[in-house]
Design an enzyme around this catalytic site. Sequence first.
Site, PDB file in Angstrom:
ATOM      1  N   GLU A 131      38.357 -70.256   3.300  1.00 13.38           N
ATOM      2  CA  GLU A 131      39.181 -69.765   2.196  1.00 13.38           C
ATOM      3  C   GLU A 131      40.439 -69.090   2.746  1.00 13.38           C
ATOM      4  OE1 GLU A 131      40.556 -69.862  -0.432  1.00 13.38           O
ATOM      5  OE2 GLU A 131      39.294 -68.985  -1.992  1.00 13.38           O
ATOM      6  N   HIS A 157      32.742 -74.416  -3.860  1.00 15.82           N
ATOM      7  CA  HIS A 157      31.392 -73.856  -3.801  1.00 15.82           C
ATOM      8  C   HIS A 157      31.030 -73.101  -5.083  1.00 15.82           C
ATOM      9  CE1 HIS A 157      32.760 -69.700  -3.356  1.00 15.82           C
ATOM     10  NE2 HIS A 157      33.635 -70.116  -2.451  1.00 15.82           N
ATOM     11  N   SER A 176      30.128 -66.901  -5.832  1.00 13.71           N
ATOM     12  CA  SER A 176      29.636 -66.028  -4.763  1.00 13.71           C
ATOM     13  C   SER A 176      29.365 -64.630  -5.321  1.00 13.71           C
ATOM     14  CB  SER A 176      30.671 -65.928  -3.636  1.00 13.71           C
ATOM     15  OG  SER A 176      31.795 -65.172  -4.061  1.00 13.71           O
ATOM     16  N   GLU A 177      28.736 -63.795  -4.500  1.00 15.40           N
ATOM     17  CA  GLU A 177      28.487 -62.411  -4.912  1.00 15.40           C
ATOM     18  C   GLU A 177      29.798 -61.677  -5.178  1.00 15.40           C
ATOM     19  OE1 GLU A 177      25.815 -60.859  -5.644  1.00 15.40           O
ATOM     20  OE2 GLU A 177      24.194 -62.091  -4.872  1.00 15.40           O
ATOM     21  N   HIS A 187      36.621 -74.012  -0.792  1.00 19.17           N
ATOM     22  CA  HIS A 187      36.871 -72.778  -1.530  1.00 19.17           C
ATOM     23  C   HIS A 187      38.019 -72.980  -2.509  1.00 19.17           C
ATOM     24  CE1 HIS A 187      34.394 -70.614   1.517  1.00 19.17           C
ATOM     25  NE2 HIS A 187      34.857 -71.592   2.276  1.00 19.17           N
ATOM     26  N   ARG A 231      47.911 -63.688  -5.802  1.00 19.49           N
ATOM     27  CA  ARG A 231      46.873 -64.683  -6.062  1.00 19.49           C
ATOM     28  C   ARG A 231      47.441 -66.085  -6.229  1.00 19.49           C
ATOM     29  NH1 ARG A 231      44.058 -64.429 -10.856  1.00 19.49           N
ATOM     30  NH2 ARG A 231      42.265 -65.450  -9.877  1.00 19.49           N
ATOM     31  N   ARG A 232      48.561 -66.227  -6.943  1.00 19.83           N
ATOM     32  CA  ARG A 232      49.038 -67.541  -7.348  1.00 19.83           C
ATOM     33  C   ARG A 232      50.413 -67.920  -6.803  1.00 19.83           C
ATOM     34  NH1 ARG A 232      44.648 -68.298  -7.716  1.00 19.83           N
ATOM     35  NH2 ARG A 232      43.312 -68.859  -9.468  1.00 19.83           N
ATOM     36  N   ARG A 268      29.004 -69.442   2.323  1.00 20.68           N
ATOM     37  CA  ARG A 268      28.883 -69.843   0.926  1.00 20.68           C
ATOM     38  C   ARG A 268      29.236 -71.308   0.718  1.00 20.68           C
ATOM     39  NH1 ARG A 268      33.185 -66.331   1.690  1.00 20.68           N
ATOM     40  NH2 ARG A 268      35.238 -66.840   0.788  1.00 20.68           N
TER      41      ARG A 268
END
Length: 265
Positions: free
Chosen positions: A103, A24, A27-28, A199, A130-131, A76
Amino acid sequence: MFKFLRGKLSNFFVKSNRLVLVRHGESEFNLKNLFCGWHDTPLSEGGLQQSRTIAAAKLLEAKIGFDKVYCSALGRSRQSADVILAEMKSSYLPVVLDWRLNERHYGNLTGSNKRQVADAYGEQQVQAWRRGYDEIPPPIEPSNSYYYAILNNLAFRNIPVGQFPLSESMHMCVDRVKPIWEEIKKEVLQGKRVLIVAHGTVARALVQHIEDLSNEDIVKVNVPNCVPIVYEFDLRTGDLIGNSTYLGDAQYIENMKDKVAAIGD
């Protein structure tokens, strides 16, 4: 004689079908560099623009059409899909919303600025959250500002008991996505032209399943917002034909991948 020739000619052609995967638009929360996960934040103005001028424009340029669209239960994802379909004059297409394409749930990191978290816990720990493939962020707690909004989101009301996560690793996300991917692949191999608008982490999970990547290789993959990824499948064998194709300027795509990988400011 005609039947004989037709049979011989068919051996020279591989009947195939394409699948397109799109992350997508911005996003905000992306704009503010916040962990988002299952919080239902809308697209930014830039994200709406990306959906029009990158995703839809490139799909139109490539003359790729669809029969069906899959999105997550988060707004989103559907918002990007709606913009893409409107630009392609295909708003009539059926759109399936499935929570399994949500997500990854970032637990108690939800709503936190990535740079501020890195300053507090160190960049190595944040990048592991994160990864890393098996690293699980702290579970979301009632004290988190987004806890009740997430738990009470009516879009999640059909999630089976015991399957509502409070935090997820990449590995957990890959496992969650597998059943819906198998359902989608079956449709693709039946000839249905499918667009998936998902996502960042879910797109990576799908890439792992589609390309049969190792756990070590998938952690290096970064998917930029709104750049269509095109896959082609042999309908006779179900095998992937060749490599994925990213639609867009190569340098732009590499720059966006680097931006996705970075912690940001």
